[in-house]
Design an enzyme around this catalytic site. Sequence first.
Site, PDB file in Angstrom:
ATOM      1  N   LEU A  37     -34.328  14.661   5.331  1.00  0.00           N
ATOM      2  CA  LEU A  37     -35.123  14.218   6.649  1.00  0.00           C
ATOM      3  C   LEU A  37     -34.424  13.987   7.746  1.00  0.00           C
ATOM      4  O   LEU A  37     -33.218  13.421   7.600  1.00  0.00           O
ATOM      5  CB  LEU A  37     -35.873  13.046   5.852  1.00  0.00           C
ATOM      6  CG  LEU A  37     -36.918  13.347   4.963  1.00  0.00           C
ATOM      7  CD1 LEU A  37     -37.322  12.124   4.163  1.00  0.00           C
ATOM      8  CD2 LEU A  37     -38.091  14.167   5.195  1.00  0.00           C
ATOM      9  N   GLY A  70     -41.102  15.142 -11.285  1.00  0.00           N
ATOM     10  CA  GLY A  70     -41.791  13.904 -11.105  1.00  0.00           C
ATOM     11  C   GLY A  70     -41.523  12.824 -12.353  1.00  0.00           C
ATOM     12  O   GLY A  70     -42.457  11.743 -12.292  1.00  0.00           O
ATOM     13  N   GLU A  97     -29.635   9.285   8.373  1.00  0.00           N
ATOM     14  CA  GLU A  97     -29.461  10.513   8.596  1.00  0.00           C
ATOM     15  C   GLU A  97     -28.471  11.406   7.809  1.00  0.00           C
ATOM     16  O   GLU A  97     -28.524  12.385   8.013  1.00  0.00           O
ATOM     17  CB  GLU A  97     -28.975  10.789  10.362  1.00  0.00           C
ATOM     18  CG  GLU A  97     -29.537   9.792  11.250  1.00  0.00           C
ATOM     19  CD  GLU A  97     -29.214   8.399  10.883  1.00  0.00           C
ATOM     20  OE1 GLU A  97     -27.923   8.046  10.853  1.00  0.00           O
ATOM     21  OE2 GLU A  97     -30.017   7.585  11.132  1.00  0.00           O
ATOM     22  N   GLU A 121     -32.301   5.570 -14.313  1.00  0.00           N
ATOM     23  CA  GLU A 121     -33.243   5.824 -12.826  1.00  0.00           C
ATOM     24  C   GLU A 121     -34.482   5.233 -13.150  1.00  0.00           C
ATOM     25  O   GLU A 121     -35.061   4.593 -12.267  1.00  0.00           O
ATOM     26  CB  GLU A 121     -33.325   7.210 -12.716  1.00  0.00           C
ATOM     27  CG  GLU A 121     -31.952   8.123 -12.167  1.00  0.00           C
ATOM     28  CD  GLU A 121     -32.233   9.572 -11.875  1.00  0.00           C
ATOM     29  OE1 GLU A 121     -33.169   9.739 -11.176  1.00  0.00           O
ATOM     30  OE2 GLU A 121     -31.306  10.315 -12.132  1.00  0.00           O
ATOM     31  N   ARG A 127     -34.939  21.457   4.904  1.00  0.00           N
ATOM     32  CA  ARG A 127     -35.314  20.635   5.707  1.00  0.00           C
ATOM     33  C   ARG A 127     -36.815  20.900   6.128  1.00  0.00           C
ATOM     34  O   ARG A 127     -37.272  22.039   6.048  1.00  0.00           O
ATOM     35  CB  ARG A 127     -34.461  20.034   6.954  1.00  0.00           C
ATOM     36  CG  ARG A 127     -34.390  21.341   7.818  1.00  0.00           C
ATOM     37  CD  ARG A 127     -33.446  20.933   8.979  1.00  0.00           C
ATOM     38  NE  ARG A 127     -33.325  22.191  10.088  1.00  0.00           N
ATOM     39  CZ  ARG A 127     -33.720  21.822  11.147  1.00  0.00           C
ATOM     40  NH1 ARG A 127     -34.683  21.232  11.547  1.00  0.00           N
ATOM     41  NH2 ARG A 127     -33.415  22.822  12.142  1.00  0.00           N
ATOM     42  N   ASN A 168     -39.391  10.412 -11.861  1.00  0.00           N
ATOM     43  CA  ASN A 168     -39.493   9.120 -11.155  1.00  0.00           C
ATOM     44  C   ASN A 168     -40.641   8.575 -10.890  1.00  0.00           C
ATOM     45  O   ASN A 168     -41.136   7.263 -10.691  1.00  0.00           O
ATOM     46  CB  ASN A 168     -38.472   9.192 -10.237  1.00  0.00           C
ATOM     47  CG  ASN A 168     -36.869   9.102 -10.960  1.00  0.00           C
ATOM     48  OD1 ASN A 168     -36.498   7.950 -11.397  1.00  0.00           O
ATOM     49  ND2 ASN A 168     -36.244  10.096 -10.967  1.00  0.00           N
ATOM     50  N   HIS A 192     -30.574   8.569  -6.304  1.00  0.00           N
ATOM     51  CA  HIS A 192     -29.789   9.586  -6.428  1.00  0.00           C
ATOM     52  C   HIS A 192     -28.897   9.420  -7.823  1.00  0.00           C
ATOM     53  O   HIS A 192     -28.558   8.401  -8.029  1.00  0.00           O
ATOM     54  CB  HIS A 192     -28.528   9.759  -5.300  1.00  0.00           C
ATOM     55  CG  HIS A 192     -27.781  10.612  -5.293  1.00  0.00           C
ATOM     56  ND1 HIS A 192     -27.919  12.110  -5.044  1.00  0.00           N
ATOM     57  CD2 HIS A 192     -26.371  10.613  -5.694  1.00  0.00           C
ATOM     58  CE1 HIS A 192     -27.037  12.718  -5.249  1.00  0.00           C
ATOM     59  NE2 HIS A 192     -25.916  11.937  -5.534  1.00  0.00           N
ATOM     60  N   ARG A 232     -35.458  18.084   0.218  1.00  0.00           N
ATOM     61  CA  ARG A 232     -35.374  18.295   1.802  1.00  0.00           C
ATOM     62  C   ARG A 232     -34.689  17.267   2.304  1.00  0.00           C
ATOM     63  O   ARG A 232     -35.059  15.984   2.107  1.00  0.00           O
ATOM     64  CB  ARG A 232     -36.491  18.869   2.451  1.00  0.00           C
ATOM     65  CG  ARG A 232     -37.013  20.172   2.003  1.00  0.00           C
ATOM     66  CD  ARG A 232     -38.378  20.447   2.402  1.00  0.00           C
ATOM     67  NE  ARG A 232     -38.851  21.744   1.869  1.00  0.00           N
ATOM     68  CZ  ARG A 232     -38.920  22.723   2.186  1.00  0.00           C
ATOM     69  NH1 ARG A 232     -38.574  23.088   3.569  1.00  0.00           N
ATOM     70  NH2 ARG A 232     -39.387  23.910   1.875  1.00  0.00           N
ATOM     71  N   VAL A 286     -26.276  12.583   4.224  1.00  0.00           N
ATOM     72  CA  VAL A 286     -26.884  12.934   2.965  1.00  0.00           C
ATOM     73  C   VAL A 286     -26.710  11.922   1.863  1.00  0.00           C
ATOM     74  O   VAL A 286     -25.461  11.499   1.564  1.00  0.00           O
ATOM     75  CB  VAL A 286     -26.438  14.237   2.504  1.00  0.00           C
ATOM     76  CG1 VAL A 286     -26.835  14.490   1.231  1.00  0.00           C
ATOM     77  CG2 VAL A 286     -26.923  15.135   3.496  1.00  0.00           C
TER      78      VAL A 286
HETATM   79  C1  GRF Z   1     -33.609  12.747 -10.301  1.00  0.00           C
HETATM   80  O1  GRF Z   1     -32.388  13.073 -11.214  1.00  0.00           O
HETATM   81  C2  GRF Z   1     -33.423  12.015  -9.077  1.00  0.00           C
HETATM   82  O2  GRF Z   1     -32.150  11.189  -9.075  1.00  0.00           O
HETATM   83  C3  GRF Z   1     -32.896  13.227  -8.372  1.00  0.00           C
HETATM   84  O3  GRF Z   1     -33.891  14.121  -8.568  1.00  0.00           O
HETATM   85  C4  GRF Z   1     -33.917  14.182  -9.919  1.00  0.00           C
HETATM   86  C5  GRF Z   1     -35.637  13.842  -9.762  1.00  0.00           C
HETATM   87  O4  GRF Z   1     -36.068  14.032 -11.036  1.00  0.00           O
HETATM   88  N1  GRF Z   1     -32.993  12.735  -6.703  1.00  0.00           N
HETATM   89  P1  GRF Z   1     -37.446  13.655 -11.215  1.00  0.00           P
HETATM   90  O5  GRF Z   1     -38.541  14.822 -10.349  1.00  0.00           O
HETATM   91  O6  GRF Z   1     -38.002  12.174 -10.631  1.00  0.00           O
HETATM   92  O7  GRF Z   1     -37.977  13.733 -12.629  1.00  0.00           O
END
Ligand code: GRF
Length: 215
Positions: free
Chosen positions: A97, A14, A146, A178, A67, A16, A113, A95, A148
């Site tokens: 979607l 969590g 659709e 990020e 998924r 992000n 990502h 998952r 990945v």
């Molecule tokens: C991050 O590295 C994000 O890019 C990827 O999964 C990770 C999630 O980290 N999709 P967090 O749960 O936000 O700490």
Amino acid sequence: MRFHGLGVLASGRGSNLESILKARARGELSIPTLVVLSDNPDAPALAIARAAGIEALTLPTGPFRTRLSAEAEGDWAASLRQRGVDLVALAGFMRVLHAPFLSSFPDAILNIHPSLLPAFPGLRAQAQALEWGVQWAGCTVHFVNEGVDAGPIVEQAVVPVKAGDTVETLSARILEMEHRIYPTAIERVARGAIRIEGRRVFPAAPNIISRDMQR
Ligand code: GRF
């Protein structure tokens, strides 16, 4: 198009999500997070949401591991809509979607990502980058389709790969970026500041507002 309510889908740590909530608290994000949904009752993301006073729910997934079942996708979309969500941010949601969910939020689902897409989609992106020997890594905010990690790109940030990097040190360097670009990208999309043309994302045409006002 402007968006008014954000729903975040998270499966794990969590961080992000936390960066999104902090950006909102600092006044840098105009869209409020209305609800956080998880497929994992133990996700620390749920506690982060609740500590910020945001509703956080674990919803049934159906029988699959990677998924949601079609029925579950319908239920997840309905839960978000019922709470006023019109923009969805995936933040470490593990998952893939599919149509029932995607068609409920057309051009309104974002993901972050940890690679410079289209390089290294899927799992273990940072390890893939190290194994490949790239000298620059980074992260990408993109719309979800659709495929990945395949939708139109909203924002990217680059970080160097340093001699002696491990998956952990590279991941930490990417994660810092990020946390900067995800709230910024969400804000651009929420304000209606971008338009999608095929695979490409451009600043929205400046005359959209005046055209609306002429009606
Ligand atoms: C991050 O590295 C994000 O890019 C990827 O999964 C990770 C999630 O980290 N999709 P967090 O749960 O936000 O700490």
